[in-house]
Design a protein around this motif. Structure first.
Motif, short mmCIF file in Angstrom:
data_model
loop_
_atom_site.label_atom_id
_atom_site.label_comp_id
_atom_site.label_asym_id
_atom_site.label_seq_id
_atom_site.Cartn_x
_atom_site.Cartn_y
_atom_site.Cartn_z
N LEU A 94 0.82 -1.21 0.00
CA LEU A 94 0.00 0.00 0.00
C LEU A 94 0.85 1.25 0.00
O LEU A 94 0.49 2.26 -0.58
N GLN A 95 2.01 1.20 0.66
CA GLN A 95 2.89 2.36 0.65
C GLN A 95 3.40 2.66 -0.74
O GLN A 95 3.60 3.80 -1.11
N LEU A 96 3.60 1.61 -1.54
CA LEU A 96 4.09 1.83 -2.89
C LEU A 96 3.06 2.56 -3.75
O LEU A 96 3.40 3.02 -4.82
N THR A 97 1.82 2.62 -3.30
CA THR A 97 0.79 3.25 -4.11
C THR A 97 0.63 4.73 -3.83
O THR A 97 -0.31 5.35 -4.32
N LYS A 98 1.48 5.31 -3.01
CA LYS A 98 1.37 6.75 -2.77
C LYS A 98 1.62 7.53 -4.06
O LYS A 98 2.62 7.32 -4.72
N LEU A 99 0.72 8.40 -4.39
CA LEU A 99 0.81 9.16 -5.63
C LEU A 99 0.84 10.64 -5.32
O LEU A 99 0.16 11.12 -4.42
N ASP A 100 1.63 11.35 -6.08
CA ASP A 100 1.64 12.80 -6.01
C ASP A 100 0.60 13.31 -7.00
O ASP A 100 0.69 13.01 -8.20
N PRO A 101 -0.40 14.06 -6.56
CA PRO A 101 -1.43 14.51 -7.50
C PRO A 101 -0.87 15.27 -8.69
O PRO A 101 -1.42 15.23 -9.78
N GLN A 102 0.26 15.97 -8.49
CA GLN A 102 0.83 16.74 -9.59
C GLN A 102 1.36 15.84 -10.70
O GLN A 102 1.45 16.27 -11.85
N ASP A 103 1.70 14.59 -10.37
CA ASP A 103 2.21 13.68 -11.39
C ASP A 103 1.20 13.42 -12.49
O ASP A 103 1.57 13.08 -13.62
#
Length: 538
Positions: A94-103
């Motif tokens: 689940l940690q690997l799924t952190k996304l930056d909205p700006q991406d």
């Protein structure tokens, strides 16, 4: 206690008082919203919209069925029920799924549906091309033995650092994917040091490569027109500056494709054309008779310092041929990733296939080109200039025109992938300040501004061979040194172990060579400054 009576019902017998302990009141305030994470299934899908992902306003609370178990009297933690302890595999996934909205707004990470095939296309298009044509120039100074040794060592070294970057792309402990080279440098060396050490080489590598591609594309367009038109053609041709402008306009038009994944087909076309024209050039050169009076004796300057700097400049040309590591993390960022299916697996699979083809093209091209032309290979243009100068009379016009056309197509294709980090950087400046994606018209303006700025620099620079060593020296730390230091900092291998010694040795050696190559490149440009004609392309 008296009876409890409802207005429309009969009296109810009261229950005895079992527990008189007062219930602890639940706090009215809500704890801060935790970092937003996407579920693994959503992480595999690309960003199909131009809106930020998973912002708090977009989250809809799920409805859970009521539990028959009595509620605890203590305050409840605001933690989702599916969360498990920090060290478990599910939590790390689940940690690997952190996304930056700006991406979701930027060209490199706007789409994440890449695969091993896309990685192979991008790596092959960025790893082979015009830079291979100047490799025989380095052999004229290094000679047979040292030229082959230097080429082999450089290939193995850069392939190893390529592997390091692929492994460092995602961190399972912090859940961060380093989608850009400057990001991983900032995480290792700090933001200020990363800008001092990495920003200029990375930008210089992207811009310098695009400038060289404009020079190659513009000059080859002129040769293609002359070949197709024929010897007796009376049509007035364009000037070299106008040919450069034609190529720049075509590159700007093609650069309007939105993101890195969208140019996978362009990279495939560029890869095919590069392999074909490299194969044609060395095979035709080897199959024809060698030129009369050629020699393979290394060229030596009159002074000892001249000889030293010429050798270093030649090594810098070889280093320039293996540029492209500033795109490794960017290419891998276009792939979905999870703990079960990490992106490093398809990325390395595609890279191995690409570099097998690259080795099959570069080594025959450098060795065969030097065997066919020896010391008569021009420094300006390398094998391409020698091919057109010495094989025009005994080779069909169809082959000559085909090679020219393939070089132009490859230059246009390579321009797109090397310009993409610059497009990403320009758009990120806007999105950080305005908190919204670039409008379509602004994207067109930014990319046109970059394309025609490159055209201006291409007109100013006299030749590729003159700056090849300097560009190679500036970009060498990005390719051969920084990945080793970042591996030591992030992976923390056993001190005084094999990997510890290997990476420290390669990193320090890479920095020393970088400084030496830059000094040699500046010296060669200074010594030949009287021979160069600035702002007069040929």
């Amino acid at each position: 206690m008296g009876e409890v009576v409802d207005a429309n019902s009969t009296p109810v017998t009261p229950r005895p008082n079992v527990n008189s302990t007062p219930v602890t009141p639940r706090p009215a305030s809500v704890s801060p919203t935790p970092p937003i994470s996407a579920p693994p299934s959503q992480f595999h899908s690309p960003s199909l919209s131009r809106s930020p992902l998973l912002t708090p306003d977009h989250i809809v609370p799920s409805k859970t069925p009521r539990n028959s178990t009595p509620r605890n009297a203590t305050p409840r933690l605001r933690t989702p029920r599916f969360m498990t302890p920090l060290g478990s595999p599910l939590r790390r996934a689940l940690q690997l799924t952190k996304l930056d909205p700006q991406d979701a707004w930027l060209p490199i990470t706007e789409s994440r549906n890449g695969n091993a095939w896309y990685a192979a296309f991008h790596c092959l298009c960025s790893g082979i091309g015009f830079q291979a044509l100047v490799l025989p120039v380095s052999f004229t100074v290094l000679g047979w033995a040292w030229g082959i040794i230097a080429l082999t060592v450089a290939f193995a070294w850069q392939l190893y650092t390529f592997y390091l970057l692929v492994q460092l792309h995602e961190n399972t402990e912090t859940g961060i994917r380093y989608s850009r080279y400057l990001q991983i440098m900032s995480a290792n060396f700090g933001e200020k040091k990363a800008k001092w050490l990495g920003l200029f080489p990375i930008l210089y590598l992207s811009i310098g490569t695009c400038v060289a591609l404009n020079i190659i594309g513009g000059s080859t367009s002129k040769l293609f027109f002359q070949t197709v038109c024929g010897q007796s053609c009376t049509v007035k041709t364009l000037t070299p500056v106008e040919w450069y402008l034609v190529f720049a306009s075509a590159a700007v038009l093609l650069s309007q494709l939105p993101n890195l994944n969208s140019i996978a087909g362009v990279s495939l076309i560029g890869s095919i054309t590069a392999v074909v024209y490299c194969t044609i050039m060395w095979m035709v050169s080897v199959n024809k008779d060698r030129l009369p009076g050629i020699t393979y004796k290394p060229v030596r300057g009159p002074k000892e310092v001249d000889r030293l700097f010429e050798v270093l400049n030649s090594l810098g040309i070889i280093a320039f041929a293996f540029r492209g590591h500033n795109l490794v993390l960017e290419i891998q960022a276009t792939m979905p990733s999870s703990e079960k299916h990490p992106s490093r697996v398809p990325m390395w699979k595609g890279a191995k296939a690409a570099y097998a083809v690259i080795a099959a093209c570069l080594f025959p091209l450098a060795i065969g080109g030097f065997w066919a032309y020896g010391q008569r290979i021009p420094k300006n243009g390398g094998l391409q200039s020698a091919f057109y100068a010495y094989r025009r009379n005994d080779t069909s016009e169809f082959i000559m025109g085909l090679v020219s056309l393939l070089i132009i197509i490859n230059a246009l294709s390579s321009f797109q992938i090397y310009a993409m980090p610059m497009f990403d950087e320009l758009e990120s400046i806007f999105t950080k300040r305005m908190k919204k994606p670039c409008q379509w018209w602004l994207r067109i303006i930014l990319r046109a501004f970059f394309g025609y700025g490159v055209f201006f620099l291409a007109v100013a620079i006299p030749s590729i061979g003159s700056v090849g060593g300097l560009v190679g020296g500036i970009s060498l730390p990005v390719t051969l040194a920084y990945p080793c230091f970042m591996w030591l900092r992030m992976k923390k291998p056993k001190k005084y172990g094999k990997m510890w010694y290997l990476n420290w040795s390669l990193g320090i050696t890479g920095l020393i060579l970088s400084v030496s190559f830059m000094a040699a490149g500046v010296y060669v440009i200074k010594e030949n400054d009287s021979k160069f004609e600035w702002f007069k392309p040929k």
